[in-house]
Design a protein around this motif. Structure first.
Motif, PDB file in Angstrom:
ATOM      1  N   LYS A  27       0.830  -1.205   0.000  1.00  0.00           N
ATOM      2  CA  LYS A  27       0.000   0.000   0.000  1.00  0.00           C
ATOM      3  C   LYS A  27       0.864   1.255   0.000  1.00  0.00           C
ATOM      4  O   LYS A  27       1.842   1.350   0.734  1.00  0.00           O
ATOM      5  CB  LYS A  27      -0.906  -0.005   1.230  1.00  0.00           C
ATOM      6  N   TYR A  28       0.462   2.213  -0.847  1.00  0.00           N
ATOM      7  CA  TYR A  28       1.084   3.538  -0.832  1.00  0.00           C
ATOM      8  C   TYR A  28       0.026   4.560  -1.202  1.00  0.00           C
ATOM      9  O   TYR A  28      -0.598   4.464  -2.271  1.00  0.00           O
ATOM     10  CB  TYR A  28       2.271   3.637  -1.803  1.00  0.00           C
ATOM     11  N   ASN A  29      -0.187   5.527  -0.356  1.00  0.00           N
ATOM     12  CA  ASN A  29      -1.068   6.659  -0.635  1.00  0.00           C
ATOM     13  C   ASN A  29      -2.453   6.226  -1.131  1.00  0.00           C
ATOM     14  O   ASN A  29      -2.973   6.781  -2.104  1.00  0.00           O
ATOM     15  CB  ASN A  29      -0.389   7.600  -1.634  1.00  0.00           C
ATOM     16  N   GLY A  30      -3.022   5.215  -0.490  1.00  0.00           N
ATOM     17  CA  GLY A  30      -4.367   4.772  -0.828  1.00  0.00           C
ATOM     18  C   GLY A  30      -4.476   3.856  -2.025  1.00  0.00           C
ATOM     19  O   GLY A  30      -5.581   3.497  -2.443  1.00  0.00           O
ATOM     20  N   ARG A  31      -3.347   3.471  -2.610  1.00  0.00           N
ATOM     21  CA  ARG A  31      -3.363   2.540  -3.740  1.00  0.00           C
ATOM     22  C   ARG A  31      -2.499   1.335  -3.395  1.00  0.00           C
ATOM     23  O   ARG A  31      -1.624   1.408  -2.540  1.00  0.00           O
ATOM     24  CB  ARG A  31      -2.848   3.213  -5.020  1.00  0.00           C
ATOM     25  N   HIS A  60       2.833   9.467  -9.803  1.00  0.00           N
ATOM     26  CA  HIS A  60       2.414  10.868  -9.835  1.00  0.00           C
ATOM     27  C   HIS A  60       3.268  11.833  -9.028  1.00  0.00           C
ATOM     28  O   HIS A  60       3.104  13.045  -9.174  1.00  0.00           O
ATOM     29  CB  HIS A  60       0.949  10.958  -9.402  1.00  0.00           C
ATOM     30  N   ALA A  63       7.988  10.793  -4.460  1.00  0.00           N
ATOM     31  CA  ALA A  63       7.957   9.817  -3.372  1.00  0.00           C
ATOM     32  C   ALA A  63       7.312   8.510  -3.826  1.00  0.00           C
ATOM     33  O   ALA A  63       7.733   7.427  -3.414  1.00  0.00           O
ATOM     34  CB  ALA A  63       7.220  10.389  -2.169  1.00  0.00           C
ATOM     35  N   GLU A  64       6.304   8.605  -4.688  1.00  0.00           N
ATOM     36  CA  GLU A  64       5.665   7.404  -5.228  1.00  0.00           C
ATOM     37  C   GLU A  64       6.629   6.666  -6.153  1.00  0.00           C
ATOM     38  O   GLU A  64       6.706   5.428  -6.147  1.00  0.00           O
ATOM     39  CB  GLU A  64       4.392   7.791  -5.974  1.00  0.00           C
ATOM     40  N   PHE A  67       8.906   4.765  -3.981  1.00  0.00           N
ATOM     41  CA  PHE A  67       8.209   3.599  -3.435  1.00  0.00           C
ATOM     42  C   PHE A  67       8.205   2.450  -4.449  1.00  0.00           C
ATOM     43  O   PHE A  67       8.531   1.310  -4.118  1.00  0.00           O
ATOM     44  CB  PHE A  67       6.775   3.974  -3.046  1.00  0.00           C
ATOM     45  N   LYS A 141      -6.832   0.307  -6.885  1.00  0.00           N
ATOM     46  CA  LYS A 141      -7.351   1.047  -5.732  1.00  0.00           C
ATOM     47  C   LYS A 141      -7.428   0.115  -4.543  1.00  0.00           C
ATOM     48  O   LYS A 141      -7.682  -1.078  -4.684  1.00  0.00           O
ATOM     49  CB  LYS A 141      -8.734   1.610  -6.043  1.00  0.00           C
ATOM     50  N   ASN A 142      -7.205   0.677  -3.385  1.00  0.00           N
ATOM     51  CA  ASN A 142      -7.354  -0.073  -2.147  1.00  0.00           C
ATOM     52  C   ASN A 142      -8.829  -0.006  -1.776  1.00  0.00           C
ATOM     53  O   ASN A 142      -9.287   0.994  -1.219  1.00  0.00           O
ATOM     54  CB  ASN A 142      -6.471   0.522  -1.055  1.00  0.00           C
ATOM     55  N   SER A 145      -9.933   1.125   1.636  1.00  0.00           N
ATOM     56  CA  SER A 145      -9.868   2.554   1.978  1.00  0.00           C
ATOM     57  C   SER A 145     -11.062   3.323   1.415  1.00  0.00           C
ATOM     58  O   SER A 145     -11.290   4.451   1.771  1.00  0.00           O
ATOM     59  CB  SER A 145      -8.567   3.167   1.461  1.00  0.00           C
TER      60      SER A 145
END
Length: 147
Positions: A27-31, A60, A63-64, A67, A141-142, A145
């Motif tokens: 998981k990263y930033n809701g995805r 995007h 930082a992503e 990751f 998508k998570n 969340s």
């Protein structure tokens, strides 16, 4: 008997939430992201990602990108950026806005006029021939969340 009941409960729980309960995704930033190491063409990789409820990864922010780089390690891997429909007009396969780019030096090169798909090559991106067999990173998508 207790072990059997517990096992059945776990199986039922996983079956009822196939996406959000799959711990093999990061998981990263809701995805959710996942590296698949079986070498595939860009199109084959995208089809597999879609079958899992996602697409090839879109990136995007820096930082992503970091990751996804950490997820793939030193493996060069397909991401969802391409300019196949129109040379030089880069677009994410999932229709997300191209709001961040991170080309390696000298890229995109469109070497021999036939490089329309993009790989994460360490910390930066490079265009490659879409029929090249490479690992790939999917995103989805998570669902958890969203609830």
């Amino acid at each position: 008997m207790k072990l059997l009941v517990l096992s059945l409960m776990v199986c039922a729980a996983v079956a009822s939430c196939p996406y959000q309960c799959d711990l093999s995704w990061s998981k990263y930033n809701g995805r959710l992201f996942k590296l698949f190491t079986n070498p595939s063409t860009w199109v084959e990789a995208q089809k597999h990602c879609v079958s899992l409820g996602g697409s090839l990864a879109s990136i995007h922010i820096g930082a992503e990108n970091e990751f996804v780089k950490n997820l793939s390690g030193s493996t060069k891997a397909w991401i969802g950026l391409n300019d196949a429909p129109q040379e030089g007009e880069w677009a994410w396969i999932n229709s997300n806005q191209v709001d961040y780019i991170n080309w390696c030096r000298g890229e995109p090169s469109n070497w021999r006029g036939n490089e329309h798909c993009v790989i994460l090559a360490g910390t930066c991106w490079s265009d490659r021939k879409c029929s090249t067999l490479l690992p790939y990173v999917c995103v989805r998508k998570n669902i958890k969340s969203l609830t």
